[in-house]
Structure formats: structure tokens, C-alpha cells
Design a protein around this motif. Structure first.
Motif, mmCIF file in Angstrom:
data_model
loop_
_atom_site.group_PDB
_atom_site.id
_atom_site.type_symbol
_atom_site.label_atom_id
_atom_site.label_comp_id
_atom_site.label_asym_id
_atom_site.label_seq_id
_atom_site.Cartn_x
_atom_site.Cartn_y
_atom_site.Cartn_z
ATOM 1 N N LEU A 142 14.840 -14.484 19.490
ATOM 2 C CA LEU A 142 15.724 -13.730 20.384
ATOM 3 C C LEU A 142 15.605 -14.231 21.825
ATOM 4 O O LEU A 142 16.139 -13.604 22.747
ATOM 5 C CB LEU A 142 15.395 -12.234 20.286
ATOM 6 C CG LEU A 142 15.609 -11.651 18.877
ATOM 7 C CD1 LEU A 142 15.086 -10.229 18.779
ATOM 8 C CD2 LEU A 142 17.089 -11.698 18.498
ATOM 9 N N HIS A 185 13.183 -13.603 28.691
ATOM 10 C CA HIS A 185 14.096 -12.521 29.079
ATOM 11 C C HIS A 185 13.575 -11.834 30.356
ATOM 12 O O HIS A 185 12.399 -11.478 30.428
ATOM 13 C CB HIS A 185 14.200 -11.503 27.942
ATOM 14 C CG HIS A 185 15.327 -10.533 28.127
ATOM 15 N ND1 HIS A 185 15.291 -9.529 29.078
ATOM 16 C CD2 HIS A 185 16.529 -10.423 27.518
ATOM 17 C CE1 HIS A 185 16.421 -8.842 29.016
ATOM 18 N NE2 HIS A 185 17.192 -9.371 28.085
ATOM 19 N N ASP A 201 11.982 -2.487 23.083
ATOM 20 C CA ASP A 201 13.077 -1.719 23.705
ATOM 21 C C ASP A 201 14.402 -2.437 23.485
ATOM 22 O O ASP A 201 15.398 -1.832 23.079
ATOM 23 C CB ASP A 201 12.875 -1.605 25.231
ATOM 24 C CG ASP A 201 11.818 -0.583 25.603
ATOM 25 O OD1 ASP A 201 11.483 0.246 24.739
ATOM 26 O OD2 ASP A 201 11.329 -0.631 26.752
ATOM 27 N N LEU A 202 14.399 -3.742 23.758
ATOM 28 C CA LEU A 202 15.642 -4.529 23.640
ATOM 29 C C LEU A 202 16.132 -4.573 22.201
ATOM 30 O O LEU A 202 17.318 -4.424 21.924
ATOM 31 C CB LEU A 202 15.397 -5.949 24.144
ATOM 32 C CG LEU A 202 15.312 -6.064 25.666
ATOM 33 C CD1 LEU A 202 14.596 -7.330 26.095
ATOM 34 C CD2 LEU A 202 16.726 -6.050 26.236
ATOM 35 N N ILE A 203 15.187 -4.799 21.281
ATOM 36 C CA ILE A 203 15.569 -4.921 19.864
ATOM 37 C C ILE A 203 16.172 -3.601 19.366
ATOM 38 O O ILE A 203 17.176 -3.591 18.659
ATOM 39 C CB ILE A 203 14.354 -5.350 19.022
ATOM 40 C CG1 ILE A 203 14.014 -6.809 19.355
ATOM 41 C CG2 ILE A 203 14.607 -5.177 17.529
ATOM 42 C CD1 ILE A 203 12.675 -7.272 18.836
ATOM 43 N N GLU A 204 15.552 -2.490 19.770
ATOM 44 C CA GLU A 204 16.053 -1.189 19.310
ATOM 45 C C GLU A 204 17.399 -0.856 19.956
ATOM 46 O O GLU A 204 18.263 -0.242 19.344
ATOM 47 C CB GLU A 204 15.029 -0.100 19.589
ATOM 48 C CG GLU A 204 13.846 -0.205 18.641
ATOM 49 C CD GLU A 204 12.890 0.980 18.726
ATOM 50 O OE1 GLU A 204 12.170 1.194 17.743
ATOM 51 O OE2 GLU A 204 12.863 1.667 19.763
ATOM 52 N N ARG A 205 17.558 -1.273 21.208
ATOM 53 C CA ARG A 205 18.781 -0.937 21.945
ATOM 54 C C ARG A 205 19.961 -1.827 21.575
ATOM 55 O O ARG A 205 21.103 -1.430 21.686
ATOM 56 C CB ARG A 205 18.501 -1.090 23.437
ATOM 57 C CG ARG A 205 18.883 0.122 24.237
ATOM 58 C CD ARG A 205 18.687 0.012 25.724
ATOM 59 N NE ARG A 205 18.539 -1.295 26.295
ATOM 60 C CZ ARG A 205 17.440 -1.691 26.959
ATOM 61 N NH1 ARG A 205 16.415 -0.885 27.084
ATOM 62 N NH2 ARG A 205 17.376 -2.884 27.499
ATOM 63 N N GLU A 206 19.668 -3.061 21.163
ATOM 64 C CA GLU A 206 20.766 -4.028 20.984
ATOM 65 C C GLU A 206 20.725 -4.683 19.597
ATOM 66 O O GLU A 206 20.420 -5.871 19.468
ATOM 67 C CB GLU A 206 20.679 -5.102 22.066
ATOM 68 C CG GLU A 206 20.859 -4.530 23.466
ATOM 69 C CD GLU A 206 20.860 -5.609 24.539
ATOM 70 O OE1 GLU A 206 21.374 -6.708 24.279
ATOM 71 O OE2 GLU A 206 20.335 -5.334 25.619
ATOM 72 N N PRO A 207 21.057 -3.898 18.550
ATOM 73 C CA PRO A 207 21.017 -4.473 17.203
ATOM 74 C C PRO A 207 21.987 -5.645 17.027
ATOM 75 O O PRO A 207 21.709 -6.577 16.269
ATOM 76 C CB PRO A 207 21.403 -3.303 16.289
ATOM 77 C CG PRO A 207 21.912 -2.224 17.174
ATOM 78 C CD PRO A 207 21.389 -2.461 18.545
ATOM 79 N N ALA A 208 23.097 -5.648 17.772
ATOM 80 C CA ALA A 208 24.060 -6.757 17.641
ATOM 81 C C ALA A 208 23.418 -8.058 18.134
ATOM 82 O O ALA A 208 23.642 -9.133 17.567
ATOM 83 C CB ALA A 208 25.324 -6.452 18.423
ATOM 84 N N TYR A 209 22.610 -7.955 19.172
ATOM 85 C CA TYR A 209 21.920 -9.148 19.692
ATOM 86 C C TYR A 209 20.882 -9.630 18.667
ATOM 87 O O TYR A 209 20.754 -10.828 18.410
ATOM 88 C CB TYR A 209 21.256 -8.809 21.031
ATOM 89 C CG TYR A 209 20.606 -10.000 21.697
ATOM 90 C CD1 TYR A 209 21.380 -10.993 22.290
ATOM 91 C CD2 TYR A 209 19.221 -10.134 21.722
ATOM 92 C CE1 TYR A 209 20.790 -12.100 22.894
ATOM 93 C CE2 TYR A 209 18.617 -11.235 22.318
ATOM 94 C CZ TYR A 209 19.410 -12.213 22.909
ATOM 95 O OH TYR A 209 18.818 -13.305 23.493
ATOM 96 N N GLN A 218 20.524 -17.550 21.498
ATOM 97 C CA GLN A 218 21.256 -18.220 22.591
ATOM 98 C C GLN A 218 21.672 -19.652 22.288
ATOM 99 O O GLN A 218 22.192 -20.345 23.173
ATOM 100 C CB GLN A 218 20.398 -18.179 23.860
ATOM 101 C CG GLN A 218 20.343 -16.774 24.449
ATOM 102 C CD GLN A 218 19.312 -16.625 25.548
ATOM 103 O OE1 GLN A 218 18.792 -17.610 26.065
ATOM 104 N NE2 GLN A 218 18.999 -15.391 25.875
#
Ligand SMILES: Cc1ncc(COP(=O)(O)O)c(C=O)c1O
Length: 393
Positions: free
Chosen positions: A51, A56, A285-293, A364
Motif C-alpha cells: 500500500l 505515506h 487507520d488508513l486500511i480501515e478507512r479506505e478499503p478501496a485503496y 501506486q
């Protein structure tokens, strides 16, 4: 001294003859995907930073803030004075993600497996292990002094035969497998393994180093189907999709409590640096918030496979098995000439005659570069593998 050096040189020459000698090449990762090597900028398809969270801004800021507040190292084992509240916070987050009631973190994934398996099984017990399981599952199994018997890769029928034959001879049996196989990218048949384990009162352990963050909606390999696979020992690492460092075991509270009391690689070692733990929390936090990513690495791998004419992958890892170690090195060098970093993977990391390119896709990676790489792989690498196979017949 002389005999030691002679021994070392002889061993190295033997590795050289088989194209199996490893060398370290200075490589600077300048972003989540670009590297500098030998003065050249290369697009890396050889990194587990699925990711790109190593770079990040939110993850880096979390680490910098924790570093400024709490210093660089933890200073001691968690059991002495090193138990910063950040560790419990990370453990709670991992347990929640994995839908377990407890979690214990370790200094690395490798250390986790060296600690967990010997804490659970001993010399009277049996470990049944997938033949392609990661080196550190094997190392933990051997360290436990249990009888270690491999089963054929993801072959549930073979495992069933072994359980029928051997189960009764041992008080405890542990079944160990990668969740996502690190060098092949396929996913273990966890539901079927869990059913067998349940039937034979064996303990199923998955190493989900390459599943967390990228398959099963980011939760990992136990979650790729509509119903969760019942894996009582979910181990993994914080060093791949999370972009940080460290290992973990998610399990029941009693199991985790036992691990905390018995796993030597959790007890007799300095705790992880607090900044790394803060980074891992920010990554979660990012993984939980942005499943599309989190879904992007697999989607990119699938696009590559379509363009290269390869079977659809189940994870962001795609192996291209070349055969001989020298051929894998040559294929890697060819891709490097075209600006791609794709490291050759050789025995003993993979079985003899299965040296390969192992490509890993990340969120990316630019689509046009993926297409350029696929065209090269199709016309040069796969074509030459097919030619050699035809010549050998
Ligand atoms: C399947 C698997 N398990 C465990 C590990 C070890 O994890 P770590 O790098 O955190 O020691 C790796 C990484 O190489 C891996 O691929």
C-alpha cells in the motif's frame, strides 16, 4: 582462523557455481515505488510495501511524533520497563481487525513464529506444515522439537491422510500454513483446513504476512470468502502492507496470555520502538478507512496478469517460474535494463528448479508502466521460458 576462512570460501564458491550466491546491492527507496540502484532510477516490483505506506505522510508523521515524544528505542523488554501504552493500543486494533479477542505483538514476523510454535508444542507433539510454508514457520516448528511432517502444498487430502495416520500418537497437533504464500501468491484453503483441524482436534495456524491489508477487504486471508475461516492462531507481520515493522499473533485471550508467558522471543527481547508502533496504528487507520485503496494492489496484479497472458492471481504476488537460477538472474537483469527492479528468487528460498521472478504489485504502480512490464514479460521472459521448455522435450 585460516580453516574458518577456507571453509567460508569453499562454501561461497559452491554457491557461486550454482548461481546461488547472494549479494547485497545498495538500493535506496526514494518513494513507495521508485528506487535508486547503481545510479539508476528503477520502478520496483520487488517490494512488499503493497500500500506504499512506508512513505505515506500520515504514517510518517505518526512515527515522527512518537519518536519526538518517546525517544528512539523502547529501552527494555515489555515485561521490565518497556511496556508503553501504544503496544496495547496496537494489539487492540489488530484484534479488532482480525475479529479475535486478543493479540500479542512481537519484534518481527520471524521472531513471532520462532516464539509462538515452541510455546504451544513440544517434543511429544506433531507439527504438520505445508511444504511451501515460509522459512520462519519451518524454523519455529523445528525449534519446538516436535515431530515435523510436511504435507503437499495446499493438499487437504494429503493432510487428512497424515492426520488419520498420526493424530493419535501425539497429545497436540499444530497445522501450520501461510495464508497467502509468499513466493507463489496463492491463498491456502483455510476453510477446508479449519474443518479438518476441528475434526481432529488440531490447532490451525496461518501466517498472513502477505494477506493483511491487501486481501479479504484488508483483514487478510481468513476473510476472502463470505464467511470467515475459523483460524484460532492468526499470525502476521506489520512490515509488509502496514509499511512498519513487527509481528503479531491474534488469538483467544487464554492463548495470548499463554504466549505472553511462554514465548521466549516476546519475553527476552527489547520491545519494538514506540515510533514504529505508532506508524503501524496510523497504517491500520488508513486500511480501515479506505478499503478501496486496500483493494488496489490486487486489482493492479490482475490487470498485469491479463496483459501478460497469465492466470488470474489471488493476491498482489505473481510468480513467473523460470526454472534454473541462472535463467532467473538473466531475466531479472533484462528487466532491469528496461528500468524495472524485479529480483530473481532462487533456491533454497524456493524449491530446486523453480527459480523465478516474483512480482509484487502495489497501490501506486502506474497503469502504463504495468502495461509496459507486461509486454516485456510476455514477449521476452515467457517466450524464452516456452522456448527452453520446447527445447528440453
Ligand atoms: C510468509 C512470511 N512470514 C513471515 C515473514 C517474516 O516477517 P518479518 O519480515 O516481519 O520478519 C515473512 C517475510 O519475509 C513472510 O513472507
Amino acid at each position: 582462523m585460516r580453516s574458518l576462512d577456507e571453509f567460508a570460501k569453499e562454501k561461497l564458491a559452491e554457491l557461486e557455481r550454482g548461481s546461488l550466491r547472494r549479494t547485497l546491492v545498495d538500493t535506496t527507496r526514494v518513494t513507495g515505488i521508485w528506487t535508486l540502484r547503481n545510479g539508476r532510477r528503477l520502478l520496483s516490483f520487488s517490494c512488499n510495501d503493497y500500500l506504499n505506506l512506508t512513505h505515506h505522510p500520515a504514517v510518517k508523521d505518526a512515527a515522527i511524533e512518537a519518536l519526538r515524544s518517546y525517544g528512539v528505542g523502547a529501552g527494555a523488554s515489555r515485561y521490565v520497563t518497556g511496556n508503553h501504552p501504544l503496544y496495547a493500543a496496537l494489539e487492540a486494533r489488530l484484534a479488532r481487525l482480525k475479529q479475535t479477542d486478543a493479540c500479542c505483538i512481537f519484534g518481527s514476523g520471524y521472531l513471532a513464529n520462532l516464539g509462538i510454535i515452541p510455546a504451544l508444542v513440544g517434543s511429544d507433539d506433531l507439527v504438520l506444515i505445508d511444504e511451501l510454508a515460509h522459512a520462519c514457520l519451518w524454523a519455529g516448528a523445528r525449534l519446538s522439537r516436535a515431530t515435523v511432517v510436511p504435507f503437499r502444498h495446499s493438499d487437504v487430502g494429503h493432510l487428512e491422510v497424515l492426520l488419520a495416520e498420526l493424530r493419535e500418537r501425539h497429545p497436540h497437533v499444530l497445522i501450520a500454513t501461510d495464508g497467502v504464500f509468499s513466493m507463489d501468491g496463492d491463498i491456502a484453503p483455510l476453510h477446508a483446513l479449519a474443518a479438518l483441524a476441528e475434526h481432529h482436534d488440531a490447532w490451525l495456524m496461518s501466517d498472513d504476512a502477505h494477506g493483511l491489508g491487501v486481501v479479504g477487504g484488508g483483514r487478510g486471508s481468513s476473510f476472502v470468502r463470505a464467511t470467515r475461516a475459523d483460524v484460532p492462531l492468526q499470525m502476521g507481520t506489520l512490515s509488509k502492507a502496514l509499511g512498519a515493522y513487527g509481528g503479531y499473533l491474534c488469538a483467544s485471550p487464554a492463548t495470548v496470555d499463554l504466549i505472553r508467558n511462554r514465548a521466549r522471543t516476546a519475553i527476552y527481547t527489547t520491545a519494538l520502538p514506540p515510533a514504529i508502533v505508532a506508524a503501524a496504528i496510523a497504517a491500520l487507520d488508513l486500511i480501515e478507512r479506505e478499503p478501496a485503496y486496500a483493494a488496489l494492489p490486487l486489482a493492479k496484479a490482475q490487470a498485469f496478469a491479463r496483459a501478460a497472458g497469465l492466470p488470474e492471481p489471488a493476491s498482489p504476488i505473481i510468480p513467473i517460474v523460470v526454472g534454473e537460477a541462472a535463467a532467473a538472474l538473466a531475466a531479472s537483469a533484462l528487466l532491469e535494463e528496461h528500468g524495472f527492479l524485479v529480483t530473481a528468487i532462487r533456491p533454497p528460498t524456493v524449491p530446486a528448479q523453480t527459480a523465478r521472478l516474483r512480482l509484487t504489485f502495489t497501490a501506486q504502480h502506474p497503469d502504463d508502466e504495468i502495461e509496459r512490464l507486461a509486454a516485456l514479460v510476455r514477449t521476452q521472459v515467457l517466450a524464452s521460458v516456452a522456448e527452453s521448455a520446447a527445447a528440453a522435450q
